[in-house]
Design a protein around this motif. Sequence first.
Motif, PDB file in Angstrom:
ATOM      1  N   LEU A 195       0.833  -1.184   0.000  1.00 50.69           N
ATOM      2  CA  LEU A 195       0.000   0.000   0.000  1.00 50.69           C
ATOM      3  C   LEU A 195       0.880   1.251   0.000  1.00 50.69           C
ATOM      4  CD1 LEU A 195      -2.585  -0.900   2.821  1.00 50.69           C
ATOM      5  CD2 LEU A 195      -2.701  -1.488   0.392  1.00 50.69           C
ATOM      6  N   THR A 196       0.492   2.239  -0.793  1.00 54.76           N
ATOM      7  CA  THR A 196       1.053   3.580  -0.702  1.00 54.76           C
ATOM      8  C   THR A 196      -0.088   4.513  -0.327  1.00 54.76           C
ATOM      9  OG1 THR A 196       2.804   3.176  -2.308  1.00 54.76           O
ATOM     10  CG2 THR A 196       2.184   5.458  -1.930  1.00 54.76           C
ATOM     11  N   LEU A 197       0.080   5.235   0.786  1.00 56.14           N
ATOM     12  CA  LEU A 197      -0.957   6.111   1.312  1.00 56.14           C
ATOM     13  C   LEU A 197      -0.462   7.549   1.266  1.00 56.14           C
ATOM     14  CD1 LEU A 197      -1.685   4.144   4.634  1.00 56.14           C
ATOM     15  CD2 LEU A 197      -2.551   3.632   2.339  1.00 56.14           C
ATOM     16  N   PHE A 198      -1.300   8.451   0.750  1.00 63.82           N
ATOM     17  CA  PHE A 198      -1.023   9.877   0.815  1.00 63.82           C
ATOM     18  C   PHE A 198      -2.015  10.487   1.789  1.00 63.82           C
ATOM     19  CE2 PHE A 198       0.882   8.595  -3.124  1.00 63.82           C
ATOM     20  CZ  PHE A 198       2.056   9.332  -3.169  1.00 63.82           C
ATOM     21  N   VAL A 199      -1.498  10.901   2.923  1.00 66.88           N
ATOM     22  CA  VAL A 199      -2.314  11.453   4.001  1.00 66.88           C
ATOM     23  C   VAL A 199      -2.157  12.963   3.989  1.00 66.88           C
ATOM     24  CG1 VAL A 199      -2.748  11.427   6.482  1.00 66.88           C
ATOM     25  CG2 VAL A 199      -1.903   9.351   5.340  1.00 66.88           C
ATOM     26  N   ASP A 200      -3.280  13.668   3.927  1.00 68.05           N
ATOM     27  CA  ASP A 200      -3.238  15.121   3.942  1.00 68.05           C
ATOM     28  C   ASP A 200      -4.171  15.609   5.045  1.00 68.05           C
ATOM     29  OD1 ASP A 200      -2.485  17.689   3.219  1.00 68.05           O
ATOM     30  OD2 ASP A 200      -2.901  17.399   1.079  1.00 68.05           O
ATOM     31  N   ARG A 201      -4.299  16.904   5.167  1.00 68.83           N
ATOM     32  CA  ARG A 201      -5.034  17.457   6.315  1.00 68.83           C
ATOM     33  C   ARG A 201      -6.515  17.127   6.283  1.00 68.83           C
ATOM     34  NH1 ARG A 201      -1.406  22.192   5.152  1.00 68.83           N
ATOM     35  NH2 ARG A 201       0.286  22.007   6.658  1.00 68.83           N
ATOM     36  N   CYS A 202      -7.040  16.759   5.098  1.00 67.25           N
ATOM     37  CA  CYS A 202      -8.458  16.384   5.041  1.00 67.25           C
ATOM     38  C   CYS A 202      -8.708  15.193   4.136  1.00 67.25           C
ATOM     39  CB  CYS A 202      -9.329  17.565   4.614  1.00 67.25           C
ATOM     40  SG  CYS A 202      -9.099  18.075   2.892  1.00 67.25           S
ATOM     41  N   SER A 203      -7.705  14.353   3.914  1.00 68.23           N
ATOM     42  CA  SER A 203      -7.928  13.249   2.971  1.00 68.23           C
ATOM     43  C   SER A 203      -6.913  12.136   3.136  1.00 68.23           C
ATOM     44  CB  SER A 203      -7.856  13.770   1.528  1.00 68.23           C
ATOM     45  OG  SER A 203      -6.554  14.251   1.239  1.00 68.23           O
ATOM     46  N   VAL A 204      -7.296  10.978   2.598  1.00 68.98           N
ATOM     47  CA  VAL A 204      -6.393   9.839   2.432  1.00 68.98           C
ATOM     48  C   VAL A 204      -6.609   9.290   1.030  1.00 68.98           C
ATOM     49  CG1 VAL A 204      -5.750   7.535   3.196  1.00 68.98           C
ATOM     50  CG2 VAL A 204      -6.494   9.223   4.878  1.00 68.98           C
ATOM     51  N   GLU A 205      -5.527   9.139   0.261  1.00 66.70           N
ATOM     52  CA  GLU A 205      -5.580   8.464  -1.028  1.00 66.70           C
ATOM     53  C   GLU A 205      -4.742   7.192  -0.926  1.00 66.70           C
ATOM     54  OE1 GLU A 205      -5.644  10.652  -4.939  1.00 66.70           O
ATOM     55  OE2 GLU A 205      -5.048  12.310  -3.642  1.00 66.70           O
ATOM     56  N   VAL A 206      -5.354   6.073  -1.278  1.00 66.48           N
ATOM     57  CA  VAL A 206      -4.725   4.761  -1.157  1.00 66.48           C
ATOM     58  C   VAL A 206      -4.448   4.210  -2.551  1.00 66.48           C
ATOM     59  CG1 VAL A 206      -4.935   2.431  -0.223  1.00 66.48           C
ATOM     60  CG2 VAL A 206      -6.037   4.358   0.964  1.00 66.48           C
ATOM     61  N   PHE A 207      -3.188   3.843  -2.803  1.00 71.32           N
ATOM     62  CA  PHE A 207      -2.791   3.143  -4.021  1.00 71.32           C
ATOM     63  C   PHE A 207      -2.320   1.750  -3.592  1.00 71.32           C
ATOM     64  CE2 PHE A 207      -2.475   7.598  -4.862  1.00 71.32           C
ATOM     65  CZ  PHE A 207      -2.821   7.762  -6.192  1.00 71.32           C
ATOM     66  N   ALA A 208      -3.070   0.732  -3.944  1.00 75.48           N
ATOM     67  CA  ALA A 208      -2.784  -0.626  -3.486  1.00 75.48           C
ATOM     68  C   ALA A 208      -2.277  -1.490  -4.632  1.00 75.48           C
ATOM     69  CB  ALA A 208      -4.036  -1.253  -2.878  1.00 75.48           C
ATOM     70  N   GLN A 209      -1.350  -2.382  -4.281  1.00 77.82           N
ATOM     71  CA  GLN A 209      -0.804  -3.361  -5.221  1.00 77.82           C
ATOM     72  C   GLN A 209      -0.326  -2.693  -6.516  1.00 77.82           C
ATOM     73  OE1 GLN A 209      -0.376  -5.267  -2.976  1.00 77.82           O
ATOM     74  NE2 GLN A 209      -1.323  -7.237  -3.420  1.00 77.82           N
ATOM     75  N   GLY A 210       0.524  -1.692  -6.338  1.00 77.05           N
ATOM     76  CA  GLY A 210       1.111  -1.031  -7.489  1.00 77.05           C
ATOM     77  C   GLY A 210       0.133  -0.233  -8.314  1.00 77.05           C
ATOM     78  N   GLY A 211      -0.998   0.155  -7.721  1.00 72.47           N
ATOM     79  CA  GLY A 211      -1.986   0.956  -8.428  1.00 72.47           C
ATOM     80  C   GLY A 211      -3.095   0.162  -9.081  1.00 72.47           C
ATOM     81  N   GLN A 212      -3.167  -1.142  -8.794  1.00 77.53           N
ATOM     82  CA  GLN A 212      -4.282  -1.929  -9.321  1.00 77.53           C
ATOM     83  C   GLN A 212      -5.606  -1.508  -8.695  1.00 77.53           C
ATOM     84  OE1 GLN A 212      -3.838  -6.168  -9.132  1.00 77.53           O
ATOM     85  NE2 GLN A 212      -1.973  -6.205 -10.342  1.00 77.53           N
ATOM     86  N   VAL A 213      -5.563  -1.067  -7.440  1.00 79.02           N
ATOM     87  CA  VAL A 213      -6.757  -0.648  -6.719  1.00 79.02           C
ATOM     88  C   VAL A 213      -6.458   0.687  -6.052  1.00 79.02           C
ATOM     89  CG1 VAL A 213      -8.406  -1.226  -4.894  1.00 79.02           C
ATOM     90  CG2 VAL A 213      -7.388  -3.051  -6.277  1.00 79.02           C
ATOM     91  N   THR A 214      -7.401   1.627  -6.141  1.00 75.48           N
ATOM     92  CA  THR A 214      -7.254   2.895  -5.438  1.00 75.48           C
ATOM     93  C   THR A 214      -8.522   3.180  -4.645  1.00 75.48           C
ATOM     94  OG1 THR A 214      -8.108   4.228  -7.279  1.00 75.48           O
ATOM     95  CG2 THR A 214      -5.735   3.805  -7.224  1.00 75.48           C
ATOM     96  N   MET A 215      -8.339   3.896  -3.517  1.00 74.83           N
ATOM     97  CA  MET A 215      -9.463   4.353  -2.699  1.00 74.83           C
ATOM     98  C   MET A 215      -9.144   5.755  -2.194  1.00 74.83           C
ATOM     99  SD  MET A 215     -10.668   1.018  -0.491  1.00 74.83           S
ATOM    100  CE  MET A 215     -12.262   1.750  -0.065  1.00 74.83           C
ATOM    101  N   THR A 216     -10.088   6.679  -2.379  1.00 78.66           N
ATOM    102  CA  THR A 216      -9.899   8.076  -1.994  1.00 78.66           C
ATOM    103  C   THR A 216     -11.008   8.485  -1.045  1.00 78.66           C
ATOM    104  OG1 THR A 216      -8.851   8.559  -4.106  1.00 78.66           O
ATOM    105  CG2 THR A 216      -9.709  10.434  -2.853  1.00 78.66           C
ATOM    106  N   GLU A 217     -10.626   9.037   0.122  1.00 80.77           N
ATOM    107  CA  GLU A 217     -11.607   9.364   1.152  1.00 80.77           C
ATOM    108  C   GLU A 217     -11.250  10.692   1.821  1.00 80.77           C
ATOM    109  OE1 GLU A 217     -14.116   7.162   2.280  1.00 80.77           O
ATOM    110  OE2 GLU A 217     -13.589   5.373   1.116  1.00 80.77           O
ATOM    111  N   LEU A 218     -12.240  11.570   1.961  1.00 79.48           N
ATOM    112  CA  LEU A 218     -12.095  12.745   2.804  1.00 79.48           C
ATOM    113  C   LEU A 218     -12.150  12.352   4.267  1.00 79.48           C
ATOM    114  CD1 LEU A 218     -14.413  15.340   1.015  1.00 79.48           C
ATOM    115  CD2 LEU A 218     -11.909  15.324   1.020  1.00 79.48           C
ATOM    116  N   ILE A 219     -11.396  13.051   5.103  1.00 79.09           N
ATOM    117  CA  ILE A 219     -11.460  12.897   6.559  1.00 79.09           C
ATOM    118  C   ILE A 219     -11.293  14.278   7.180  1.00 79.09           C
ATOM    119  CG2 ILE A 219     -10.651  10.503   6.652  1.00 79.09           C
ATOM    120  CD1 ILE A 219      -7.838  11.586   7.313  1.00 79.09           C
TER     121      ILE A 219
END
Length: 502
Positions: free
Chosen positions: A449-473
């Motif tokens: 997993l590669t996670l980009f955590v920012d002040r109001c979000s998380v972007e997840v790149f899984a398995q070399g970018g085969q799966v992504t998930m983007t969520e506000l927090i």
Amino acid sequence: MTAATATTTDIFRPALHYSAGSTWLNDPNGLIHHDGVYHLYYQNNPLDSVWGNLSWGHATSADLLTWTERPVAISCDEKEDIFSGSIVFDRHNTSGFGQDGTAPLVAIYTSAFKAASGLEGIQAQSLAYSLDGGYTWTKHTGNPVLNRNSAEFRDPKVIRYSGPSGDYWVMVAVEAKDFQVVLYKSHDLKSWEYLSTFGPANATGGVWECPDLFPLPLDGDPNNVQWVLIVNLNPGGPNLGSAGQYFVGDFDGTTFSSATTVTEGHQDSERLREYRWLDWGRDYYAAVSFADVPDNRKLTIAWMNNWEYANSIPTSPWRSPMSLVRELTLQTVDGEAHLIQQPAGDWAALDAPVANFSLPETAISQGTTILDGAAGTVQRIDVSWTPGTAEEFGVVVRGEGGQGTRIGVRPAEGTLVVDRRESGQTDFHETFASIDTAPIRLMDGHYKLTLFVDRCSVEVFAQGGQVTMTELIFPSPTSKDVSVYALGGSATINSLHISQYA
């Protein structure tokens, strides 16, 4: 980087993502690379931080990470709102808008007509042009150039097609409530001829919007080029609300034919997770690609929000960020062509990380462990796991006490999980507190997993970018802890590295 720096009264202002300084934004529009500059236009309310008065906002970047907000590019007026669309560089001046040897940029946008226009309630396609590289725009006096007398005909993406059928402009737009992509061609961007219609197909749980059409080589082979059609829809995503789907197939200059259609006509809700999704999270919508990117790279950006709660998120005086820019490639996975997505941008151009944290191979037993020295609010986290006996394992970001956003894997289910029920502020809308899932497959015995955590979000790149998930927090500014956890057994961290950017 965003247009402004976070302050104590603006705690959610992102550091790695673009947001307008003090206004509302939604769908990206008119994405183009021109004269060494990336131009991001977008749906913008220049007067408020909620949807309305729609115009085209504008930002520019040299590296896809550091953005500068520019003045509003194309403004609404008493006759029309300026809905979504695209920009082309008319290098051969087919439109005739060029002057004194300067070829124009031409924006193709949806006019949402008001009463003063005499076309109230109609959505039709119009043009504007720029002779100064995209900073100032003039509306075409002959607008609209394509009118189907429809109230739901919008979001034109125009590309240049060259193939056995000829050399001409192609427009893909939508009849939103009919779940159809309609294709037209033109030689001068002003007169348009109908080509074909695609859809309904696969996900039809909400209106179709913001289409895109482009070729990509499969597995990097220039002799095996396939075509990708992106269709965003709202609602009807895999985890409720707004989302983007895609089809892989062929375009012969007239008709797009899909090789990845699961459901002809309207969707079968039981097959929703079989469709091809750009992103499985709740907050990745209206993704479209940049034109004229060097080396024919295919780059996209999306609006990082969800129409279920878009006007209610607790940010001020701005509302809504953009996603990171992603590079798309087409690769064979389990015998089928799938989009692979990776974060783009010149990361070396950013300031060096203010801190780094690394963890060697470590076995994690039942429970949650805070990583001393790993706390932060703006981070890139790269982690690789080997599954063991645990029913679920993963990382908690922006944590404090029992709160935090949980990103984990459930190996037996083949599921990636993002749980934001305890992520911070969630009570501004009844649907925001969520636990969202995506399918994930084991690769070479590992989950990466590669996670980009920012002040109001998380972007997840899984398995070399085969799966992504983007969520506000929307966590408290004091929620900074990073933890690792395992439930129902143990798992092994092969490696973990964190770069702190703020």
